[in-house]
Every structure is written in structure tokens, then in C-alpha cells.
Design an enzyme around this catalytic site. Sequence first.
Site, PDB file in Angstrom:
ATOM      1  CD  GLU A  37      50.296   5.551   3.205  1.00 14.11           C
ATOM      2  OE1 GLU A  37      50.438   6.322   3.716  1.00 14.11           O
ATOM      3  OE2 GLU A  37      49.935   4.381   3.652  1.00 14.11           O
ATOM      4  CG  HIS A 136      48.273   7.309   8.302  1.00 16.50           C
ATOM      5  ND1 HIS A 136      48.998   7.757   7.357  1.00 16.50           N
ATOM      6  CD2 HIS A 136      48.290   5.833   7.853  1.00 16.50           C
ATOM      7  CE1 HIS A 136      49.152   6.938   6.234  1.00 16.50           C
ATOM      8  NE2 HIS A 136      48.696   5.745   6.344  1.00 16.50           N
TER       9      HIS A 136
HETATM   10 ZN   LIG Z   1      48.924   4.098   5.214  1.00 13.63          ZN
END
Ligand SMILES: [Zn+2]
Length: 234
Positions: A37, A136
Site C-alpha cells: 500500500e 478498510h
Molecule cells: Zn490498508
Amino acid sequence: MSGDRAPALVFSHSDLIQYHVSDSTPVDPQSKKGYQERFIHSEIYKRFPEINSVIHSHSEAVLPYTMNGVAMKPTFHIAGFLGTHVPIYDIVPMYSEDDQQDMLVNSCRFGDSLASKFSSSGVGDLEHKVVLMANHGFTTVGTSIKQAVYRAIYTQVNATVQTNAITLRNAALGAGIGVEGELQYLNAKQVKGSLKMNDASQDRPWKLWIEEVEACGLYKNESKSTPSNETTRK
Ligand SMILES: [Zn+2]
């Protein structure tokens, strides 16, 4: 950024990986595996040059506000930086049929889309300091590490306070206890005033947080370790 290990376990310079802001590729092509990420960070830095720190979190206190239609609101002066509206980024509409839908912001395309949520117009002006991410977590930004950490911690605290306020109110209503008026949050004027105060009062908690990190024993720093300690960790 830290390589493929939890940030709390970063010990030395060799645990860090440098990336190009342009596309999140490692500066050293031989570098080890890193965070998928990292595009969250690179795309925000790319879009908002004044931002020098990005924090992404899967905070359990914040998560409920990303999925059930209850908007996160600023509950107290310390969280004025939230503004009167905290946007939610939803990655799901961006998926195509064959994508692995794991919610990770693991491409320039996803990162750019998340970064655009920090501005109502989608372009250069950073309007929001925090963006929630559906099912998330959230991401926050700062012109300094100190400012970003302050915002990350108090986003989580605000979520806990708001949940307690809603729970208390609903429990009182359910028990037939009188409740006077509506649930109150900071309004636009109070948010504006608190934002200035937030930026001016970060030094006090920052010094405490540093002391806490140094005292807890989990975080170790090569530059402060004895030679024997260093050998053990390597
Ligand atoms: Zn994340």
C-alpha cells in the site's frame, strides 16, 4: 518506508526502503519486498507537494464509521481538524470483474483515486485532513510527522468518543431516560477555530508520545543500542 515488517519493529536504516514518488518503484531495484500500500503515500505526495507525512491505519475504533452510513463528526475541540465533513473513499467501484478484491491500495490508479478525495474538486487544494476508507480504515496527512501523528491519534480518539456518545444516547432513549436536544457536534465556526488551536498545541502531546515510545521497550533504534543488542537483533 519500513520494508516488509511492522513499523514498530524497524530497527536500523537497513529496514527502510526508499521509493520514487512518481510511481512507488524502489530507488534500489534490488531492494527487498515492501508494503503493497505504499501507493497511498506516493500518490498523496505527488498530488500535494506541501504534504511531508502520510499515515494509513486500520484502526478498529474508526472502522465502524467506514461502513454503516453513520458519518464521522468532530466531537470535541482537539479533533477540529476533521472538519464538518469527513469523506469516505470506496475502492470497490474501481474494480473490474477479474480483479482480486482485497481492498488494498496497491497501484498508482487506486492511490491517485484515494488522494483525490482529500480535495473536493479533486485537484491541487488539500481540503480534508482525513479520508476514511470503506471497510478498510483511514488515511491522514500533515506538513510534518508531528502533525500527521497528532491527526491520526485524535481521529481514533474522536471515533471512540463519538461511539460512546451515540451508545449513551441510544441506551438512555431505550431505557426511557429523558434526553434533551439533539446530539451536538462542532459546527463550522468551531471547527475553524479548533483547527488553528490544534496546529498550535501539538508539542505537548508529541513530547509525551516520544517518551512513551522510548519507555515501552518494544521500539529499538540501532543508533541508541549497545553492540551486543545490535548483534542480537541482526
Ligand atoms: Zn490498508
